[in-house]
Design an enzyme around this catalytic site. Structure first.
Site, mmCIF file in Angstrom:
data_model
loop_
_atom_site.group_PDB
_atom_site.id
_atom_site.type_symbol
_atom_site.label_atom_id
_atom_site.label_comp_id
_atom_site.label_asym_id
_atom_site.label_seq_id
_atom_site.Cartn_x
_atom_site.Cartn_y
_atom_site.Cartn_z
ATOM 1 N N HIS A 65 0.737 -1.027 -0.086
ATOM 2 C CA HIS A 65 -0.072 -0.062 0.027
ATOM 3 C C HIS A 65 0.743 1.307 -0.075
ATOM 4 O O HIS A 65 1.836 1.381 0.804
ATOM 5 C CB HIS A 65 -0.822 0.023 1.206
ATOM 6 C CG HIS A 65 -1.916 -1.059 1.486
ATOM 7 N ND1 HIS A 65 -3.263 -1.310 0.962
ATOM 8 C CD2 HIS A 65 -1.490 -2.419 1.997
ATOM 9 C CE1 HIS A 65 -3.508 -2.152 1.160
ATOM 10 N NE2 HIS A 65 -2.759 -2.986 1.750
ATOM 11 N N ASP A 307 2.718 -6.721 1.736
ATOM 12 C CA ASP A 307 1.531 -6.188 2.143
ATOM 13 C C ASP A 307 1.938 -4.971 2.966
ATOM 14 O O ASP A 307 1.177 -4.907 4.082
ATOM 15 C CB ASP A 307 0.428 -7.202 2.782
ATOM 16 C CG ASP A 307 -0.957 -6.972 2.593
ATOM 17 O OD1 ASP A 307 -1.098 -5.781 2.094
ATOM 18 O OD2 ASP A 307 -1.652 -7.688 2.850
ATOM 19 N N HIS A 311 0.815 3.028 8.663
ATOM 20 C CA HIS A 311 -0.103 3.938 9.659
ATOM 21 C C HIS A 311 0.674 4.504 10.569
ATOM 22 O O HIS A 311 1.693 4.655 10.893
ATOM 23 C CB HIS A 311 -1.155 2.781 10.389
ATOM 24 C CG HIS A 311 -1.969 2.410 9.438
ATOM 25 N ND1 HIS A 311 -3.230 2.923 9.109
ATOM 26 C CD2 HIS A 311 -2.164 0.967 9.023
ATOM 27 C CE1 HIS A 311 -3.920 2.074 8.217
ATOM 28 N NE2 HIS A 311 -3.265 0.698 8.177
#
Length: 421
Positions: A65, A307, A311
């Site tokens: 991401h 993956d 955050h």
């Protein structure tokens, strides 16, 4: 001409099955010679003794991401590139769940312009299957294919079987990889860890294994009916490994991957409620973990995916159940997998390297050749014994959401060679 002679480096080549100490000469990004001992080298060559170091193909990440666009406080493309290069990756494929989503040619063109290949890394993009990656309305698949996506994926589970069937029918003639995450969200409910004894013990809502396996069984039946090749993302249960094995035995065009953290950890590790272990899919049981490891070794599960899901500190500084799922991994996967599975475990070095480099590339539809003279050098030099402490000063990612934060680990990339376009 700039030449480097790597003396007695441990060369790992999963294609030729080479695991041997050799001399390797690289000049201007091209492999010039490989031999047990090289003496005829250019006089101005940089000679580097490499006993104890490992030379292998650059790693390939199937899906991760990006924070940019939309969540630049989590990760920018620049910091993601730095993290990937520091972790030994020469190719990374980005999921389209940015904000805005990469669901049309204009958004894709912008992202591609921002992520042009540099001297060490190539970033590729998964085109969204559905608008806004919401699983409701199909994107202009042919237009995205023509715009240069590596393949198609939402990175989110599709919930409508009829819609999924039509998607696979439309995708068949495009000939691009299709990555799907099997998960029945109704069965998963509000579960935040794998349902079982540990979820009862820790007092956390459980997500049953059948949320994955029932969705996977349906997906495999669709593939059997339509024939569109798929890649199964985020395999996390022992039963899923069995289903994929059976599908491959039937000759279905299926490849699969699991997350690197699911190979190292299981649900018993949630006892400290570390929100960096709040993952989707959740960590499985110890039996799931063992089955996934065996699945990789046996080739049932083709590849290890990172993956990478950055955050902020504020995102994760909440209760476990409220925390957004995901952890970073681009800089940590190779050293931790090597230490746990190769140095301290029963994996061979080639088994690990194959699952992190050659097989992910093949899942993306790329042909991979052996490391040989005359070939471009897309290689990394890895020191498995170099120790470093994982903290915000040593990490290149903007994010630090990892359960290994503050710990000392072994393994560092010391050099990358990447072909010039």
């Amino acid at each position: 001409m700039t030449s480097t002679l790597l003396q007695q480096v441990r060369l790992l080549d999963p294609v030729s099955e080479t695991d041997q100490a050799l001399d390797v000469l690289i000049s201007d990004g091209i492999i010039q010679a490989i031999a047990p001992e090289l003496t005829d080298v250019p006089p101005d060559s940089q000679v580097r003794p490499c006993q104890g170091l490992i030379l292998g193909p650059g790693l390939v990440d199937l899906y991760s991401h990006s924070g940019e666009p939309g969540f630049e406080s989590r990760e920018t493309l620049a910091s993601l590139k730095q993290a990937a290069t520091a972790g030994g990756f020469t190719q990374v494929a980005i999921l389209p769940d940015t904000n805005p989503a990469l669901d049309h040619a204009g958004a894709l063109a912008w992202f591609q312009a921002q992520s042009q290949p540099d001297d060490l890394l190539k970033i590729q993009v998964w085109g969204a299957l559905t608008l806004g990656v919401k699983g409701e309305q199909m994107t202009e698949l042919a237009e995205l294919a023509a715009a240069g996506v590596i393949g198609f994926a939402d990175g989110q589970p599709l919930q409508n079987c009829s819609f999924t069937r039509h998607l696979l029918e439309y995708l068949y003639p495009l000939g691009k990889p299709v990555a799907l995450w099997p998960c029945d969200l109704k069965l998963a409910g509000k579960g935040v860890m794998r349902e079982g004894i540990e979820s009862l013990k820790f007092g956390l809502p459980g997500n049953p294994a059948i949320a994955e396996t029932t969705a996977l069984a349906v997906l495999l039946e669709l593939v059997a009916d339509i024939g569109t090749p798929i890649h199964v993302m985020r395999v996390s249960t022992a039963r899923s490994v069995e289903l994929i094995h059976a599908a491959k035995e039937r000759g279905l065009p299926v490849t699969a991957s699991t997350s690197w953290m699911h190979l190292l950890l299981n649900s018993t590790h949630l006892q400290d409620y570390n929100t960096s272990l709040r993952l989707e899919p959740p960590l499985g049981s110890s039996a799931d973990q063992s089955a996934l490891c065996r699945g990789i070794q046996q080739g049932i599960i083709d590849a290890i995916a990172i993956d990478h899901s950055p955050h902020t500190y504020e995102d994760k500084t909440v209760t476990f159940a409220e925390a957004p799922p995901g952890a970073i991994g681009l800089e940590l996967a190779l050293p931790l997998l090597w230490q746990t599975l190769v140095s301290d475990g029963d994996w061979s070095a080639l088994e690990l390297w194959r699952a992190l480099s050659v097989r992910p590339a093949q899942c993306l539809g790329q042909s991979v050749g052996a490391i040989a003279p005359g070939q471009p050098a897309e290689l990394i030099l890895f020191d498995p014994n170099q120790s470093w402490t994982v903290n915000q000063q040593t990490l290149h990612s903007l994010a630090a959401n990892t359960p290994w934060l503050g710990q000392e680990i072994k393994g560092r990339i010391t050099k990358t060679w990447f072909p010039r376009s």
